[in-house]
Design an enzyme around this catalytic site. Structure first.
Site, short mmCIF file in Angstrom:
data_model
loop_
_atom_site.label_atom_id
_atom_site.label_comp_id
_atom_site.label_asym_id
_atom_site.label_seq_id
_atom_site.Cartn_x
_atom_site.Cartn_y
_atom_site.Cartn_z
N CYS A 114 5.38 36.18 86.47
CA CYS A 114 6.28 35.90 85.35
C CYS A 114 7.49 35.21 85.96
CB CYS A 114 6.68 37.19 84.66
SG CYS A 114 8.10 37.05 83.53
N CYS A 132 6.88 29.19 81.82
CA CYS A 132 6.65 30.55 81.33
C CYS A 132 5.15 30.82 81.40
CB CYS A 132 7.14 30.62 79.88
SG CYS A 132 6.76 32.17 79.05
N1 DGL Z 1 9.21 34.25 81.78
C1 DGL Z 1 8.06 34.47 81.02
C2 DGL Z 1 6.78 34.45 81.79
O1 DGL Z 1 6.71 33.76 82.79
C3 DGL Z 1 8.10 35.38 79.82
C4 DGL Z 1 8.74 36.69 79.93
C5 DGL Z 1 8.89 37.32 78.57
O2 DGL Z 1 9.53 36.69 77.73
O3 DGL Z 1 8.34 38.41 78.35
O4 DGL Z 1 5.81 35.07 81.43
#
Ligand code: DGL
Length: 268
Positions: free
Chosen positions: A200, A86
């Site tokens: 993301c 993440c």
């Molecule tokens: N998948 C996550 C990232 O790479 C977070 C997305 C979220 O929860 O807003 O930032």
């Protein structure tokens, strides 16, 4: 959980699983690359779907969630290393987790600005990421260090991870349209964006929509493979690779496990 110190497990050994977490299903895009790079390893994937999305929640919230998830993976699964799949959580918390858990190899993800530099011809690069990632000190430092070498156009994407998380295809398409339009013109001409960083881990699951909107010539850059290679390197240097494992994945969620399983079945 607050400021209670994190406690590592000991000893860690090669047979233990690799822990992977994300706010939700987005980290499956990293897990996919990890499984292909390390097919014998066992993984525990923890989706924080009960607390997703992270992107618009603020740093203190994300730090607290990251610490709780790391401890849960250590306590319940005796993980031998941690992949923070993440961007938002990496930006907010990886330095804190590394300081608190010095014996645990930890790998994070960050928007692939450097790989994008190697790909762009026009020198104009779009970056889609969460508001939290783009506002973080970690991202600002990265951007500052590279911004003389290309024009990076940054777009926070409120709601997009949530739409993908919930398999809401119509909303995903509408937000992809809105946010790519917000970046400017795409193409191979002077000043046009020819490379788009998916900053993301949820966004690779909107690839079809992005391709349809941008056409085949724009290069879309994600981070799964470099993260997987870095994980291999770290495990190797710590003597923690498991060449004889079963290659299993255990799925866990702080929200609806069925949603995670459905996403894994669809995307992996
Ligand atoms: N998948 C996550 C990232 O790479 C977070 C997305 C979220 O929860 O807003 O930032």
């Amino acid at each position: 959980m607050g400021s209670e110190p994190l406690s590592p497990i000991s000893p860690i050994s090669p047979g233990h699983p690799i822990g992977v977490f994300d706010s939700g299903v987005g980290g499956l895009s990293i897990l996919r690359a990890l499984r292909s790079e390390l097919p014998q390893e066992n993984f525990t994937y923890l989706a924080d779907s009960g607390f997703a999305p992270y992107g618009e929640r603020g740093e203190a919230f994300v730090v607290d969630r990251a610490r709780q998830l790391a401890q849960q993976l250590l306590d319940d699964h005796a993980i031998k290393s941690l992949v923070i799949a993440c961007n938002t959580a990496t930006a907010a918390a990886i330095h804190l987790l590394r300081a608190e858990l010095p014996g645990l190899p930890i790998v994070g993800v960050e928007p692939a600005l450097k790989p994008a530099l190697a790909l762009t011809r026009t020198g104009s690069i779009g970056v889609l990421a969460t508001r939290g990632t783009l506002a973080s000190a970690k991202f600002r430092t990265l951007h500052e260090s590279l911004k003389e070498q290309a024009q990076f156009r940054l777009q926070p994407c409120d709601g997009l991870a949530d739409a993908i998380e919930n398999h809401d295809s119509a909303r995903t398409l509408a937000l992809c349209r809105q946010y790519t339009a917000g970046l400017g013109n795409f193409g191979a001409g002077a000043g046009e964006i020819d490379t788009l960083v998916l900053g993301c881990t949820h966004y690779p699951f909107a690839l079809e929509h992005l391709r349809a909107l941008l056409g085949p010539a724009v290069q879309l850059v994600e981070t799964g493979q470099p993260v997987a290679r870095q994980t291999r390197r770290l495990l190797d240097s710590a003597g923690l690779l498991n060449p004889h494992g079963a290659g299993s994945v255990a799925y866990r969620s702080t929200g609806e496990l069925a949603l995670l399983q459905r996403s894994a079945a669809r995307w992996l």
